[in-house]
Write an enzyme that holds these catalytic residues in place. Structure first.
Site: not given
Ligand SMILES: *Cc1c(COP(=O)(O)O)cnc(C)c1O
Length: 340
Positions: A82, A184, A220
């Site tokens: 990622r 991210k 989300e």
């Molecule tokens: C990090 C993150 C998540 C959760 O991801 P994981 O890999 O499960 O920790 C979900 N949404 C956003 C916007 C994020 O930055």
């Protein structure tokens, strides 16, 4: 070597400086070997690209002690993958995922004394990140970068049981179609700060964001993906190009199908469907799953049948199975648990 004298069970989620961190520099088109250092400070030029144009991406994962005393991380290869995608989208050099996993291991190994013991509920949170470090004033990608990993011990997410939270449907948008919602990057968080402070001031725990184009579909929250459980025990999770692909959500989907024999639907989920669901949870590395008891859409209250007292029964089964896999109590799929 011996564990640090820390009251593991009462730690919060805050930064505690550990002894070592990993640093690798990118210059003249290549990454150096990287080193483990005791120095937690970064000195940057005032015009560093990250400071002017926010060219930075990050990851988050955890190291912890399993029931049989091994120090492990959970699916770090997916974090590495990622981070590669995040870097590409911001025109940053890729830090290869194989080197990423090695660097995570080195950093945790150096901070072994900060990995909380099994049963404490605490974990060692690992924060890999990368940023453009040389001076850039005309808008363009940096030429030099730093990739770093620090760790910090964090307490059990739920102290005294997982209480369902209340979320609101946000009037702010998190991610544009064809934008950066799926990576991210710090920029996605900077612009969410206004919305989260506003939500807290109005008595809500989180913002649930809609798709920015039609504002009819659920995406989300600021830092977690969403899962729903239908009244007939299906797992439904929103699908969209602007959702961050949560590793926890992907793992829960696998657990639902392969361990619990549930039907799973990854599809567009409409705001208008909310009252059809029996349970709702937010998923991410920090909590694994946080139960949602109530969703408020501009005064219209949708109370999930699972209620405000405890996690819904199906969410609980998913949570127990995934945390059981993580802690070594339940056999893990191949490659999920990586020993340090
Ligand atoms: C990090 C993150 C998540 C959760 O991801 P994981 O890999 O499960 O920790 C979900 N949404 C956003 C916007 C994020 O930055």
């Amino acid at each position: 070597m011996g564990k640090k004298d820390i009251d593991w069970g009462n730690l919060g989620f805050g930064y505690i400086k550990t002894d070592y961190r990993f640093v690798s520099n990118y210059k003249d088109g290549r990454w150096d070997e990287g080193v483990i250092t005791g120095d937690s400070d970064i000195v940057l030029n005032e015009c560093a690209c990250v400071l002017q144009y926010a060219q930075t991406v990050f990851e988050g994962l955890k190291a912890y002690t399993t029931e049989d005393g091994r120090t492990v991380t959970f699916r770090p290869d997916l974090n590495g993958e990622r981070l590669e995608h995040s870097a590409e989208r911001l025109k940053m050099p890729v830090y290869p995922k194989e080197s990423f996993v090695e660097a995570v291991k080195k950093t945790v190994r150096a901070n072994e004394d900060f990995v909380p013991p099994y049963g404490s509920g605490a974990t060692l949170y690992i924060r890999p990140y990368m940023f453009g470090s040389d001076p850039i004033i005309g808008v363009k990608p940096a030429n030099e970068y730093q990739f770093r990993i620090f760790t910090t011990p964090v307490g059990p997410y739920f102290k005294g049981g997982a209480k369902p939270i209340t979320v609101r449907i946000s009037d702010f948008d998190r991610a544009a179609p064809h934008g950066t919602g799926h990576i991210k990057a710090g920029l996605n968080y900077a612009m969410s700060l206004y919305a989260i402070v506003d939500a807290h001031e109005k008595g809500f725990d989180e913002n649930m964001y809609l798709d920015a184009a039609s504002r009819t579909k659920l995406e989300e929250t600021g830092g977690a993906n969403i899962i729903f459980i239908t009244r007939d025990n299906k797992l439904v999770t929103p699908k969209s190009d602007s959702i961050l692909p949560s590793i926890t959500r992907r793992s829960l989907v696998y657990v639902a199908k392969e361990y619990l024999g549930m039907e799973v639907e990854e599809r567009e989920v409409y705001l208008s469907e909310l009252s059809d669901f029996a349970e709702c949870g937010l998923c991410g590395t920090a909590a694994v799953v946080s139960p949602v008891g109530k969703i408020v859409d501009h005064g219209r209250e949708i109370c999930l049948p699972a209620g405000m007292e405890s996690m819904g029964p199906v969410t609980k089964k998913l949570y127990d199975t995934l945390t059981g896999i993580q802690m070594g109590r339940i056999e893990a799929p191949k490659g999920w648990i990586v020993e340090i």
